[in-house]
Design a protein around this motif. Sequence first.
Motif, mmCIF file in Angstrom:
data_model
loop_
_atom_site.group_PDB
_atom_site.id
_atom_site.type_symbol
_atom_site.label_atom_id
_atom_site.label_comp_id
_atom_site.label_asym_id
_atom_site.label_seq_id
_atom_site.Cartn_x
_atom_site.Cartn_y
_atom_site.Cartn_z
ATOM 1 N N ASP A 68 -5.450 -3.198 4.009
ATOM 2 C CA ASP A 68 -4.603 -2.048 3.673
ATOM 3 C C ASP A 68 -5.392 -0.749 3.863
ATOM 4 O O ASP A 68 -6.543 -0.767 4.306
ATOM 5 N N MET A 78 0.832 -1.195 0.000
ATOM 6 C CA MET A 78 0.000 0.000 0.000
ATOM 7 C C MET A 78 0.873 1.255 0.000
ATOM 8 O O MET A 78 2.077 1.196 0.226
ATOM 9 N N LEU A 79 0.216 2.408 -0.209
ATOM 10 C CA LEU A 79 0.943 3.670 -0.349
ATOM 11 C C LEU A 79 0.920 4.480 0.944
ATOM 12 O O LEU A 79 -0.119 4.569 1.599
ATOM 13 N N GLU A 96 5.772 2.649 -1.364
ATOM 14 C CA GLU A 96 4.846 1.544 -1.628
ATOM 15 C C GLU A 96 5.400 0.312 -0.924
ATOM 16 O O GLU A 96 6.465 -0.220 -1.292
ATOM 17 N N VAL A 138 8.948 5.315 -3.734
ATOM 18 C CA VAL A 138 8.430 5.593 -5.073
ATOM 19 C C VAL A 138 8.694 7.016 -5.529
ATOM 20 O O VAL A 138 8.993 7.270 -6.703
ATOM 21 N N TRP A 168 -3.943 11.385 -4.970
ATOM 22 C CA TRP A 168 -4.210 10.304 -4.020
ATOM 23 C C TRP A 168 -5.281 10.743 -3.025
ATOM 24 O O TRP A 168 -5.383 11.922 -2.660
#
Lengths: 95, 95, 95, 95, 95, 95, 95, 95, 95, 95
Positions: free
Chosen positions: C60, A1-2, A57, A41, B44
């Motif tokens: 997540d 996940m970010l 990430e 990233v 995002w």
Amino acid sequence: MLFHVRMDVAIPHDLDPALRADLLARERARALELQRQGVWVHLWRVVGRYSNISVFEVPDGGALHDLLWSLPLFPYMTIEVTALTAHPSALAENP
Amino acid sequence: MLFHVRMDVAIPHDLDPALRADLLARERARALELQRQGVWVHLWRVVGRYSNISVFEVPDGGALHDLLWSLPLFPYMTIEVTALTAHPSALAENP
Amino acid sequence: MLFHVRMDVAIPHDLDPALRADLLARERARALELQRQGVWVHLWRVVGRYSNISVFEVPDGGALHDLLWSLPLFPYMTIEVTALTAHPSALAENP
Amino acid sequence: MLFHVRMDVAIPHDLDPALRADLLARERARALELQRQGVWVHLWRVVGRYSNISVFEVPDGGALHDLLWSLPLFPYMTIEVTALTAHPSALAENP
Amino acid sequence: MLFHVRMDVAIPHDLDPALRADLLARERARALELQRQGVWVHLWRVVGRYSNISVFEVPDGGALHDLLWSLPLFPYMTIEVTALTAHPSALAENP
Amino acid sequence: MLFHVRMDVAIPHDLDPALRADLLARERARALELQRQGVWVHLWRVVGRYSNISVFEVPDGGALHDLLWSLPLFPYMTIEVTALTAHPSALAENP
Amino acid sequence: MLFHVRMDVAIPHDLDPALRADLLARERARALELQRQGVWVHLWRVVGRYSNISVFEVPDGGALHDLLWSLPLFPYMTIEVTALTAHPSALAENP
Amino acid sequence: MLFHVRMDVAIPHDLDPALRADLLARERARALELQRQGVWVHLWRVVGRYSNISVFEVPDGGALHDLLWSLPLFPYMTIEVTALTAHPSALAENP
Amino acid sequence: MLFHVRMDVAIPHDLDPALRADLLARERARALELQRQGVWVHLWRVVGRYSNISVFEVPDGGALHDLLWSLPLFPYMTIEVTALTAHPSALAENP
Amino acid sequence: MLFHVRMDVAIPHDLDPALRADLLARERARALELQRQGVWVHLWRVVGRYSNISVFEVPDGGALHDLLWSLPLFPYMTIEVTALTAHPSALAENP
């Protein structure tokens, strides 16, 4: 996940110059390594600050923590983590 | 140049539902258009918030302002802009 | 992964009482459902506040966001999300 | 009763390494002991920080204070205490 | 146990005057009742503010929450709770 | 008149231990003396902090300042003073 | 004794103009009356704000509170009170 | 003398459109007039905000206050004033 | 013109006592001199703090800055300046 | 493009006086050089502070960052950057 991560660096003025140079060289090497692995990233400099704004990430929060905790500059940084997810209006969500 | 932009949305609870739906549809269309043009580079969602974190690539601050000011949701957003630049440890700077 | 979530509720004083009652009933039903599913792991009331502190276990950040966004009270809450991970001194890490 | 406790650790960079190692070992031992006694109910790491978020179950505020005050790292921590109570929508309240 | 509680009151300017008067009368009656019961131990006005600083003696946080939540003015107050305990230099601890 | 005073103590980690012990002993003696005189009316410990919340009854602000300024720990404390007065719903005002 | 008081005024935009005019006239009359009595010792406007910074000389905090609470604009002001005392380097202390 | 002024505009969403248009036209005319008089020396837009950062050259604070207070948008702005003076490293000081 | 100035003093604990005594003596002499000149119009102590609240009457901001910058304690103070002007309800404006 | 920059200087009290003098001389020389080049467009002192408010005209954020990062006082300053653009009511936009 970010994850969105902001790191503000504050190295003490009286840190031994050789130690400081070593820290910076190792931090840079580690940052490049993590970028090459596709984990770190994005990495941008905040204009006018000794700070960066980054996107990672990673599989989960634990992986991010281990990674940040082991950065050479970790003891000299204030780090703020924000969880991100896909935005419904992002291009990737609207093919 | 690059700008980091955080937008926090607060639409009044009593806004007319049709007006609200129209605003959201136009905002979405505009966001997609700007992404397709390569101007709105990243978009995002902040987890748990009616907020986004974005990165824009624009010629200058004036171009960014015109773009943000004309977003359909602009009157309902609090926007925080941070100027970014290349980080010396970023991969692109270390080919 | 684990997320710490604080939700502060602010329902407008002039919200229609029937709508309010319906919102609260649906919020409660949804909270119980998510707890039974093992997703909403902890749910505590903050003393003296219309607020809760919760812990969620989700795949997540995206899963957490979808879940929070769809809560009936979401439009009336300010939500703060903090990513958690295992602590090296936690019992579970020191069997 | 239950208390939510956040501890942010800031050990001076120039603390004697042996003293530091001893502090950390004693802190860890004490944390494990209190968890085994069922007093330190939850202990999580905050991602990206030298911080933890914890929940304690103690007879009252005085018991919590004595416990926190005697932690080896207490002089190096900023501690924020929030009183918790059962949430009416928690599973335990809705058998 | 003891809790320090600050309450800041913000009644909307357009609240119906009869409703307002009723709220205030019931709040006052309840405050007097709780003081007579020895639960609301201290109640002071903050100079220049529609606020009070209070000390409550209650069995635990849950008892305090139920009490505060049921105050007639609760929906119009911002409440901040701080857990207190005996101070080692207090007279009562040094007979 | 009454003043609400919060004192947050921050003694430097490297203060000479003998000096520190002397400071603490003198602070404690002075606190007890002022309580016996009926000037330092309440003295509570804030749970989890090296802080106290106190109430003083003094002729005026000047008397309070002289008293606080002369506390042995004054140079190591951050002090916040709030003027109090009788609350119209306090028991003493409603005999 | 002396108190430093800052008042920030925020009258709702939709307040009835006649009511507003009446409030302002009564506030002004009361401010002049209190100045003539020697109680409202100083009254300055903060440049660029609908705010004033004032100094009051009153017997104690209760007298100040009663005075501020009864100001016609009280319900529309945020008031911050700071207790003052003679400064040892003030001229009056060094005749 | 010089003052740095930041103005953040927040016009209510439900303001009558004709009234709003009139306000904006009068604000613009007044801003141009004051700039032509050499009083409103600089006027910049903050990127991404309904805000400006300005510099005024006026005889004193009273002149600045009268000028700001009489701006048509004054009731809808939060204004922050900072006094400026010549910098010893400015070019004008180092001919 | 008038300026409201708050000065918060923070002299390092380890400053040489002789240097400290000299600083304080010179600060006091300078404060008295400026008061006698009618420039430092008011000087009050903030109760419970090593702080003062002052009012200065100076030709302009530059004069105030030169005066503050040259105070012996300037390097150890945090100073906040607020421009003041006559209040329309002040007695002096309503003869 | 234009950037608004505020710099707050905090040189440690114990910095070697010769090093300090050298830093200040180099900072001043660099500031004058950048002003002569038309890059550092405005430079004002904030009254009562060791701070400046400046406006820079640079090609982009990267150019500004390089310039600020290389200032001799950079390690001792906290810098806040705000992107500016032309204001629609500015004289230059309304010829």
